[in-house]
Enzyme design. Structure first.
Site, PDB file in Angstrom:
ATOM      1  CE  LYS A  17     -78.126   2.851 -73.274  1.00 25.08           C
ATOM      2  NZ  LYS A  17     -79.342   3.523 -73.204  1.00 25.08           N
ATOM      3  CG  HIS A  39     -81.668  -3.301 -74.868  1.00 24.45           C
ATOM      4  ND1 HIS A  39     -81.427  -1.985 -74.616  1.00 24.45           N
ATOM      5  CD2 HIS A  39     -83.014  -3.437 -74.869  1.00 24.45           C
ATOM      6  CE1 HIS A  39     -82.575  -1.351 -74.469  1.00 24.45           C
ATOM      7  NE2 HIS A  39     -83.565  -2.210 -74.622  1.00 24.45           N
ATOM      8  CE  LYS A  59     -86.013  -3.502 -77.771  1.00 21.78           C
ATOM      9  NZ  LYS A  59     -86.884  -3.733 -76.634  1.00 21.78           N
ATOM     10  CD  GLU A  70     -88.646   4.635 -73.865  1.00 26.16           C
ATOM     11  OE1 GLU A  70     -88.469   3.568 -73.264  1.00 26.16           O
ATOM     12  OE2 GLU A  70     -87.812   5.539 -73.893  1.00 26.16           O
ATOM     13  CG  ASP A  92     -81.220   6.870 -72.956  1.00 28.31           C
ATOM     14  OD1 ASP A  92     -80.445   5.949 -72.614  1.00 28.31           O
ATOM     15  OD2 ASP A  92     -82.437   6.871 -72.681  1.00 28.31           O
ATOM     16  CG  HIS A 136     -81.333   1.651 -78.161  1.00 29.34           C
ATOM     17  ND1 HIS A 136     -80.327   0.788 -77.816  1.00 29.34           N
ATOM     18  CD2 HIS A 136     -81.826   2.126 -76.986  1.00 29.34           C
ATOM     19  CE1 HIS A 136     -80.222   0.743 -76.493  1.00 29.34           C
ATOM     20  NE2 HIS A 136     -81.108   1.552 -75.972  1.00 29.34           N
ATOM     21  CE  LYS A 140     -86.504   7.813 -71.511  1.00 25.42           C
ATOM     22  NZ  LYS A 140     -86.344   6.479 -72.059  1.00 25.42           N
TER      23      LYS A 140
HETATM   24  C1  BG6 Z   1     -82.583   2.021 -72.695  1.00 19.55           C
HETATM   25  C2  BG6 Z   1     -82.691   3.494 -72.448  1.00 19.55           C
HETATM   26  O1  BG6 Z   1     -81.374   1.714 -73.311  1.00 19.55           O
HETATM   27  O2  BG6 Z   1     -83.664   1.603 -73.507  1.00 19.55           O
HETATM   28  C3  BG6 Z   1     -84.005   3.819 -71.789  1.00 19.55           C
HETATM   29  O3  BG6 Z   1     -81.609   3.921 -71.607  1.00 19.55           O
HETATM   30  C4  BG6 Z   1     -85.154   3.254 -72.595  1.00 19.55           C
HETATM   31  O4  BG6 Z   1     -84.139   5.228 -71.617  1.00 19.55           O
HETATM   32  C5  BG6 Z   1     -84.933   1.786 -72.893  1.00 19.55           C
HETATM   33  O5  BG6 Z   1     -86.349   3.425 -71.850  1.00 19.55           O
HETATM   34  C6  BG6 Z   1     -85.983   1.236 -73.835  1.00 19.55           C
HETATM   35  O6  BG6 Z   1     -85.771  -0.140 -73.977  1.00 19.55           O
HETATM   36  P1  BG6 Z   1     -86.969  -1.152 -74.232  1.00 19.55           P
HETATM   37  O7  BG6 Z   1     -86.325  -2.471 -74.440  1.00 19.55           O
HETATM   38  O8  BG6 Z   1     -87.842  -1.076 -73.019  1.00 19.55           O
HETATM   39  O9  BG6 Z   1     -87.648  -0.620 -75.460  1.00 19.55           O
END
Ligand code: BG6
Length: 487
Positions: A151, A181, A185, A219, A238, A243, A329
């Site tokens: 993505k 992704h 999980k 995050e 993003d 997600h 972030k």
């Molecule tokens: C990514 C984003 O797809 O997912 C990032 O581009 C983000 O910005 C990350 O930090 C978070 O993934 P995870 O698995 O660490 O929660």
């Protein structure tokens, strides 16, 4: 070492062509993931050809891979395992072109010496994806292959449709694996198990019993080397349109007729079709102070590093139930939760001051960390005289089971699924295009970014967005630590 089972591993040996092989994602996730999958014996034969803009040779690529494993592998890297993995690697600089890539793939296929399949993994920004697809077409590497796309799939509806059309000019839809992704999980898949393998919760999984839902992924990390990418993308593209909406679909969909790709995609896409367009008035965009001073960021950047929004799924199950999503972030904590707030009882027989309702409604909470947790909170009586109520909880932690060591990281799981041609956890062109469609009112008229202090929970306006309800995070009561008795 794990035994290869036809249920978990692919039947054929694999030649992985990894575009973006020296990039951030390859170093953090893909190379360590491939290391684990090959060294644990999940794949019956594998070769990995790195491709990138960097004009380096195979030795330098091996060094980069070794450094990536040392820094990011969640499992120990023994000398013998490293030597075996290093022998699987090859490297072709992008500038060497189609002929060199074709020769490297053919050489790898010969080395494997048995029937094999090709897995092209495009770990590149959207602007570079189509030229990589073109290159694969020119090199004649489409046959017997699958292609994994990262993505964001486009940046709006028009570009997503155009991207899909051009992709379909080279690869058939069945060959395309759009990876998200979060769906790989373990706890995301556990939402399906929890909802559809038990009779207990599904009867109350609807507007009659659920007041609202929060999907909250704050995050702590900043942007590091990714500012250039982020300037073009922002938190909505993003994280949310990818997600968070995918997780929302697992949480909200109707029971699929089978645990198979088509029925699951169909139910997810129905959720997306029922989503109301995202209105700018229901969105808070934020930017942490100091972002504009970071390297690679425009001094007047309008990109959001934070987003919170309210959205609605206007169908029989969910009409009137708000879904609140938040991510950003440099926030106060790193968490990934889905929190479901149940309706409160219509009447209370408990006297004023007893504490009932004082700590919000009952909640069911899923933690999406790899070592997942789940909790169900409820009011119960505090021991002693009178009737004083406290918020209590039932909690489950994956650590309590003997299976924590079996958890596959999200990327590992999804790479393995793509090698097996199992599309269950991948997204479809139709679903993605619909998500861009509902996003258009926001993308066309985004509200101005509001500043927030790094280490906070976002701009103040997030409280108005959710009022009279409240954000579940930060938790009033921490998760119980499964290793500590009596807390
Ligand atoms: C990514 C984003 O797809 O997912 C990032 O581009 C983000 O910005 C990350 O930090 C978070 O993934 P995870 O698995 O660490 O929660």
């Amino acid at each position: 070492m794990a035994k290869i089972s036809p249920d978990v591993g692919p039947r054929f040996a694999q030649v992985v062509v990894l575009f973006g092989a020296t990039g951030d994602l390859a170093r953090r996730k893909l190379l360590p993931g491939l290391f684990h999958l090959t060294s644990a014996g999940f794949i019956p034969g594998c070769r990995i050809i790195g491709v990138s803009l960097d004009d380096i040779d195979l030795d330098a690529f091996r060094q980069l891979a070794r450094a990536a494993l040392d820094e990011f592998s969640s499992r120990p890297v023994g000398d013998a395992e490293w030597a075996a993995f290093a022998a699987l690697l090859d490297y072709v600089p992008l500038a060497a072109g189609a002929t060199a890539l074709k020769a490297a793939v053919h050489q790898s296929e010969q080395l494997l010496g048995r029937e094999s399949r090709r897995l092209h993994y495009l770990s590149v920004p959207p602007s570079a994806a189509l030229s990589a697809v073109q290159l694969l077409g020119e090199a004649g590497l489409v046959e017997r292959s699958r292609i994994v796309m990262e993505k964001p799939f486009g940046t709006d509806l028009v570009s997503a449709v155009a991207l899909n059309t051009r992709l379909h000019g080279v690869f058939a839809e069945e060959q395309i694996f759009r990876i998200d992704h979060f769906l790989g999980k373990e706890p995301a898949q556990n939402i399906l198990a929890f909802r559809f393998a038990n009779g207990l919760f599904e009867p109350i999984w609807n507007r009659n019993f659920i007041d609202h839902v929060q999907i909250d992924v704050p995050e702590t990390l900043g942007l590091g080397q990714r500012a250039g990418f982020y300037e073009q993308t922002g938190a909505y593209r993003d994280m949310v349109v990818t997600h968070l909406f995918q997780i929302l679909a697992f949480m909200a969909m109707e029971p699929p007729t089978a645990l198979e790709p088509a029925p699951i995609s169909e139910e997810k896409n129905k959720v997306f079709r029922s989503m109301l367009p995202i209105q700018p008035a229901d969105v808070v965009r934020g930017q942490y102070t100091g972002y504009r001073a970071e390297q690679g960021v425009n001094l007047e950047s309008d990109s959001e590093t934070f987003i919170a929004l309210k959205c609605a799924i206007d169908n029989w199950r969910w009409a009137g139930v708000p879904f609140y999503l938040r991510t950003g972030k440099r926030l106060a904590e790193g968490q990934r939760i889905i929190s479901i707030a149940f309706r409160e009882p219509p009447k209370s027989m408990f006297p004023a001051g007893s504490g009932v309702g004082a700590q919000g409604p009952d909640h069911l909470t899923f933690d999406l960390a790899d070592a997942s947790k789940m909790s169900l909170s409820f009011y119960g009586k505090r021991p002693g005289p009178g009737m004083r109520l406290d918020k209590l909880s039932l909690q489950f932690a994956m650590h309590d089971t003997g299976f924590i060591g079996d958890v596959l990281e999200a990327y590992e799981r999804l790479i393995l699924d793509a090698m097996r041609a199992d599309r269950t956890l991948f997204t479809t062109a139709e679903g993605i295009e619909r998500l861009w469609e509902v996003s258009m009112p926001l993308l066309e008229a985004p509200p101005p970014v509001r500043f927030y202090a790094p280490g906070s929970w976002g701009p103040n306006a997030i409280h108005q967005l959710i009022a009279p309800r409240a954000w579940r995070l930060p938790f009033e009561r921490a998760w119980r630590n499964p290793n500590t008795v009596g807390n």
